[in-house]
Design a protein around this motif. Structure first.
Motif, PDB file in Angstrom:
ATOM      1  N   ILE A  58       1.178   8.036 -16.117  1.00  0.00           N
ATOM      2  CA  ILE A  58       0.913   7.487 -14.796  1.00  0.00           C
ATOM      3  C   ILE A  58      -0.271   8.237 -14.189  1.00  0.00           C
ATOM      4  CG2 ILE A  58       1.853   7.189 -12.466  1.00  0.00           C
ATOM      5  CD1 ILE A  58       4.649   7.382 -14.388  1.00  0.00           C
ATOM      6  N   ASP A 101      -2.580   8.416 -10.951  1.00  0.00           N
ATOM      7  CA  ASP A 101      -2.759   7.992  -9.564  1.00  0.00           C
ATOM      8  C   ASP A 101      -2.972   9.237  -8.730  1.00  0.00           C
ATOM      9  OD1 ASP A 101      -2.277   7.004  -6.836  1.00  0.00           O
ATOM     10  OD2 ASP A 101      -1.461   5.233  -7.809  1.00  0.00           O
ATOM     11  N   LEU A 126       7.051   6.220  -9.857  1.00  0.00           N
ATOM     12  CA  LEU A 126       6.920   5.575 -11.164  1.00  0.00           C
ATOM     13  C   LEU A 126       7.533   6.440 -12.274  1.00  0.00           C
ATOM     14  CD1 LEU A 126       3.355   4.039 -10.815  1.00  0.00           C
ATOM     15  CD2 LEU A 126       5.547   2.843 -10.738  1.00  0.00           C
ATOM     16  N   LEU A 169      -0.415   3.579 -16.876  1.00  0.00           N
ATOM     17  CA  LEU A 169      -0.494   2.898 -15.583  1.00  0.00           C
ATOM     18  C   LEU A 169      -1.610   3.601 -14.834  1.00  0.00           C
ATOM     19  CD1 LEU A 169       3.306   2.662 -14.849  1.00  0.00           C
ATOM     20  CD2 LEU A 169       1.780   0.735 -15.262  1.00  0.00           C
ATOM     21  N   ASP A 179      -4.484   3.842 -11.804  1.00  0.00           N
ATOM     22  CA  ASP A 179      -4.971   3.424 -10.494  1.00  0.00           C
ATOM     23  C   ASP A 179      -6.478   3.226 -10.557  1.00  0.00           C
ATOM     24  OD1 ASP A 179      -4.691   2.830  -7.757  1.00  0.00           O
ATOM     25  OD2 ASP A 179      -5.308   4.847  -7.202  1.00  0.00           O
ATOM     26  N   ILE A 188      -2.297  -0.781 -17.916  1.00  0.00           N
ATOM     27  CA  ILE A 188      -2.039  -1.672 -16.787  1.00  0.00           C
ATOM     28  C   ILE A 188      -2.688  -1.020 -15.565  1.00  0.00           C
ATOM     29  CG2 ILE A 188      -0.274  -2.616 -15.244  1.00  0.00           C
ATOM     30  CD1 ILE A 188       1.590  -2.850 -17.670  1.00  0.00           C
ATOM     31  N   MET A 203      -3.618  -0.483 -11.522  1.00  0.00           N
ATOM     32  CA  MET A 203      -3.020  -0.616 -10.192  1.00  0.00           C
ATOM     33  C   MET A 203      -4.177  -0.574  -9.204  1.00  0.00           C
ATOM     34  SD  MET A 203       0.204   1.997 -10.485  1.00  0.00           S
ATOM     35  CE  MET A 203      -0.735   3.424 -11.024  1.00  0.00           C
ATOM     36  N   HIS A 263      -3.055  -6.338 -14.011  1.00  0.00           N
ATOM     37  CA  HIS A 263      -3.122  -5.422 -12.883  1.00  0.00           C
ATOM     38  C   HIS A 263      -2.046  -5.759 -11.869  1.00  0.00           C
ATOM     39  CE1 HIS A 263      -5.210  -8.811 -11.024  1.00  0.00           C
ATOM     40  NE2 HIS A 263      -4.894  -8.269  -9.875  1.00  0.00           N
ATOM     41  N   MET A 296       6.842  -4.566 -12.071  1.00  0.00           N
ATOM     42  CA  MET A 296       6.110  -3.638 -12.915  1.00  0.00           C
ATOM     43  C   MET A 296       6.995  -3.132 -14.052  1.00  0.00           C
ATOM     44  SD  MET A 296       4.027  -0.207 -12.072  1.00  0.00           S
ATOM     45  CE  MET A 296       2.541  -0.910 -11.440  1.00  0.00           C
ATOM     46  N   VAL A 333       6.136  -3.530 -17.996  1.00  0.00           N
ATOM     47  CA  VAL A 333       6.016  -2.369 -18.888  1.00  0.00           C
ATOM     48  C   VAL A 333       7.015  -2.496 -20.044  1.00  0.00           C
ATOM     49  CG1 VAL A 333       6.377   0.135 -19.061  1.00  0.00           C
ATOM     50  CG2 VAL A 333       5.038  -0.813 -17.166  1.00  0.00           C
TER      51      VAL A 333
END
Length: 122
Positions: free
Chosen positions: A8, A10, A19, A52, A54, A79, A81, A101, A111, A115
């Protein structure tokens, strides 16, 4: 069975924690990065099955990170964000190989389903 790995990326701590909880409880091994540099270090050491990512991250932005990810491992699933209606960036991300997205605030269940679908299709 080895656990699938989800990274993840972000800059918002709250989103990373949320997440990680969600995907940890789905049985994935989760990793987190607040910026591109950390993300790429993790990808080198612990290649994730899915990222994931951002779009808007200070420093190296999502598109740049995506380019690096795909250069390191073309099979990595990504993916995006995004918090903005930046269709040109989303279009470019898709061309670079992002699968899909989610626009923030996203529906966490949608989401999760997306996933799971990506990681259980192998």
């Amino acid at each position: 069975m080895e656990k699938k790995k989800v990274l993840i990326v972000d800059d918002q701590n709250g989103i990373r924690i949320l997440l990680m909880e969600v995907f940890g409880s789905e049985g994935y091994e989760t990793f987190q990065a607040a910026n591109g540099k950390i993300a790429l270090e993790i990808v080198e050491k612990e290649p994730p099955d899915l990222v994931l990512l951002d779009m808007k991250i200070p420093g190296m932005d999502g598109l740049e990170i995506l380019k690096h990810l795909k250069a390191m491992n073309p099979d990595i699933k990504v993916i995006m964000m995004t918090a903005y209606g930046e269709l040109d960036m989303i279009k470019e991300a898709t061309e670079l190989g992002a699968l899909m997205h989610f626009t923030k605030p996203f529906d966490i269940d949608e989401m999760r389903i997306a996933v799971n679908k990506q990681l259980r299709s192998d």
